[in-house]
Design a protein around this motif. Structure first.
Motif, PDB file in Angstrom:
ATOM      1  N   ALA A 200       0.830  -1.200   0.000  1.00 30.83           N
ATOM      2  CA  ALA A 200       0.000   0.000   0.000  1.00 30.83           C
ATOM      3  C   ALA A 200       0.870   1.258   0.000  1.00 30.83           C
ATOM      4  O   ALA A 200       0.541   2.259  -0.646  1.00 30.83           O
ATOM      5  N   VAL A 201       2.002   1.207   0.710  1.00 26.11           N
ATOM      6  CA  VAL A 201       2.918   2.349   0.730  1.00 26.11           C
ATOM      7  C   VAL A 201       3.587   2.512  -0.631  1.00 26.11           C
ATOM      8  O   VAL A 201       3.770   3.640  -1.113  1.00 26.11           O
ATOM      9  N   GLU A 202       3.942   1.400  -1.281  1.00 28.95           N
ATOM     10  CA  GLU A 202       4.464   1.495  -2.646  1.00 28.95           C
ATOM     11  C   GLU A 202       3.432   2.147  -3.563  1.00 28.95           C
ATOM     12  O   GLU A 202       3.762   3.004  -4.392  1.00 28.95           O
ATOM     13  N   GLN A 219       4.079   6.590  11.092  1.00 25.77           N
ATOM     14  CA  GLN A 219       3.108   5.999  12.013  1.00 25.77           C
ATOM     15  C   GLN A 219       3.851   5.155  13.049  1.00 25.77           C
ATOM     16  O   GLN A 219       4.864   4.524  12.738  1.00 25.77           O
ATOM     17  N   GLY A 220       3.307   5.104  14.252  1.00 28.55           N
ATOM     18  CA  GLY A 220       3.825   4.206  15.275  1.00 28.55           C
ATOM     19  C   GLY A 220       5.273   4.485  15.617  1.00 28.55           C
ATOM     20  O   GLY A 220       5.775   5.605  15.509  1.00 28.55           O
ATOM     21  N   SER A 221       5.980   3.447  16.037  1.00 29.86           N
ATOM     22  CA  SER A 221       7.394   3.533  16.367  1.00 29.86           C
ATOM     23  C   SER A 221       7.964   2.127  16.385  1.00 29.86           C
ATOM     24  O   SER A 221       7.309   1.188  16.859  1.00 29.86           O
ATOM     25  N   LEU A 222       9.171   1.984  15.889  1.00 29.03           N
ATOM     26  CA  LEU A 222       9.832   0.676  15.948  1.00 29.03           C
ATOM     27  C   LEU A 222       9.980   0.184  17.376  1.00 29.03           C
ATOM     28  O   LEU A 222      10.089  -1.020  17.617  1.00 29.03           O
ATOM     29  N   ALA A 233       6.323  -1.431   7.843  1.00 28.19           N
ATOM     30  CA  ALA A 233       5.735  -1.380   6.508  1.00 28.19           C
ATOM     31  C   ALA A 233       6.080  -0.069   5.804  1.00 28.19           C
ATOM     32  O   ALA A 233       6.340  -0.043   4.596  1.00 28.19           O
ATOM     33  N   LEU A 234       6.100   1.014   6.560  1.00 31.55           N
ATOM     34  CA  LEU A 234       6.462   2.307   5.982  1.00 31.55           C
ATOM     35  C   LEU A 234       7.932   2.344   5.574  1.00 31.55           C
ATOM     36  O   LEU A 234       8.285   2.899   4.530  1.00 31.55           O
ATOM     37  N   GLY A 237       8.158  -0.416   2.517  1.00 28.36           N
ATOM     38  CA  GLY A 237       7.342  -0.015   1.372  1.00 28.36           C
ATOM     39  C   GLY A 237       7.699   1.366   0.855  1.00 28.36           C
ATOM     40  O   GLY A 237       7.624   1.631  -0.340  1.00 28.36           O
ATOM     41  N   GLY A 238       8.107   2.256   1.764  1.00 32.60           N
ATOM     42  CA  GLY A 238       8.432   3.617   1.353  1.00 32.60           C
ATOM     43  C   GLY A 238       9.771   3.746   0.658  1.00 32.60           C
ATOM     44  O   GLY A 238       9.992   4.702  -0.076  1.00 32.60           O
ATOM     45  N   GLN A 239      10.681   2.813   0.903  1.00 30.58           N
ATOM     46  CA  GLN A 239      12.037   2.903   0.341  1.00 30.58           C
ATOM     47  C   GLN A 239      12.601   4.316   0.510  1.00 30.58           C
ATOM     48  O   GLN A 239      13.061   4.942  -0.450  1.00 30.58           O
ATOM     49  N   PRO A 240      12.580   4.879   1.718  1.00 28.21           N
ATOM     50  CA  PRO A 240      12.978   6.282   1.874  1.00 28.21           C
ATOM     51  C   PRO A 240      14.437   6.526   1.503  1.00 28.21           C
ATOM     52  O   PRO A 240      15.316   5.707   1.784  1.00 28.21           O
ATOM     53  N   ASP A 241      14.652   7.674   0.872  1.00 25.32           N
ATOM     54  CA  ASP A 241      16.007   8.162   0.630  1.00 25.32           C
ATOM     55  C   ASP A 241      16.532   8.886   1.865  1.00 25.32           C
ATOM     56  O   ASP A 241      17.745   9.009   2.045  1.00 25.32           O
TER      57      ASP A 241
END
Length: 333
Positions: A200-202, A219-222, A233-234, A237-241
């Motif tokens: 869904a994040v993708e 969202q949330g916290s590890l 999931a973020l 799925g987000g593949q953040p840079d």
């Protein structure tokens, strides 16, 4: 479409943090807000006029928005009576709670009789794919927190606003009820079946121009036993840079978990970055966002300076002092 303007329902929220949905709408989309409705015993106040239901309707409000995010997303019997009364007057009702409006017999019956619309924004409306991990074009930034409700959404919104002001290509990508109610779109991520959350994040952050930034609502916290799954999931799925570390310095324990303390920012950095580099080996920690709402000005500035000196990262309260230095950090990547 959810009709505006809104009357923000604060119910009997025990503090302002419990009314974070209402506060977020008021802070980021104030033109959509007519006032707030508070029940007896409510200790929250988002700084807009208190109004009775009929008064707010006469002033133009058309949707009563449940502005409370309580543990478990429960709608009490006392709330139900107020929501039904609002529908009798002519309001629609919108909510992002896990306890759905459409599952409440009283509200269903009132809706059928009055024609009022029930908006449950925490229901996925898309058949999301399973994550593929395929690299997407464009750039992405994700705020991750030492706890829940520490300012991750505000960080993303502030950075997006700063980029928009500079004429940069930027989009805020909501993943929770408040962001969806502010922008009118997004993914209610914690209501998505677990296997499809990263997908869904993708879906939410598709291919984009090489110089376009998506600011993904965290969202949330590890470190939060209850909500770490949505954070993972973020991250994948987000593949953040870029990651922005988000922190609220006055917390003595995890929200809702009095037996669990908060991690240090260094611990969050050292856990989150290796996880992010599984999906994007080039990911970097770009800065620190500190929620200083509970601090005086001098104390807030001193704390940010201490964290910045300690961690070697630009450290600001992006809502209080602006997000310019965080955006500068992203622009330099």
């Amino acid at each position: 479409m959810i009709r505006t303007p809104y009357l923000l329902f604060l119910g009997d929220a025990h503090d302002n943090l419990a009314a974070k949905v209402a506060q977020g709408i008021k802070d980021w989309n104030p033109d959509s807000v007519v006032g707030q409705f508070r029940m007896e015993g409510c200790n929250a106040d988002v700084g807009v006029p208190d109004m009775y239901l009929q008064e707010a309707y006469d002033k133009g409000a058309r949707t009563l928005v449940v502005g409370v995010a309580n543990r478990g997303g429960v709608i009490s019997d006392a709330w139900l009576r107020v929501l039904a009364e609002a529908m009798e007057i002519g309001f629609d009702v919108a909510s992002g709670l896990h306890n759905l409006l459409r599952d409440e017999n009283l509200l269903k019956a009132t809706s059928a009789r009055t024609g009022a619309t029930l908006h449950d924004v925490r229901i996925p409306t898309v058949a999301y794919p399973i994550a593929s991990g395929i690299k997407r074009s464009g750039k992405r930034c994700l705020a991750i927190g030492t706890d829940c409700s520490v300012g991750k959404m505000y960080t993303g919104l502030a950075m997006d606003a700063e980029m928009q002001k500079r004429g940069m290509k930027s989009t805020f990508r909501p993943t929770g009820q408040t962001g969806i109610l502010i922008t009118g779109k997004g993914v209610p991520l914690d209501a998505v079946v677990a296997d499809f959350m990263a997908g869904a994040v993708e879906w939410l952050t598709p291919d984009a121009d090489a110089d376009h930034w998506d600011h993904i609502e965290g969202q949330g916290s590890l470190w939060h036993i209850s909500y770490s799954g949505v954070t993972m999931a973020l991250i994948h799925g987000g593949q953040p840079d870029a990651l922005i570390l988000a922190h609220e310095p006055t917390r003595t324990h995890m929200r809702g978990l009095p037996d669990f303390g908060l991690p240090k920012l260094e611990e969050l950095r050292d856990m989150a970055l290796p996880l992010a580099r599984i999906a994007n080996p080039a990911c970097q920690v770009a800065g620190v966002s500190v929620n200083t709402k509970a601090l005086g000005e001098t104390e807030a500035m001193d704390l940010c300076a201490e964290i910045e000196d300690r961690m070697g990262l630009p450290t600001v309260d992006p809502y209080r002092h602006g997000a310019a230095r965080l955006v500068d950090a992203l622009a330099s990547l």
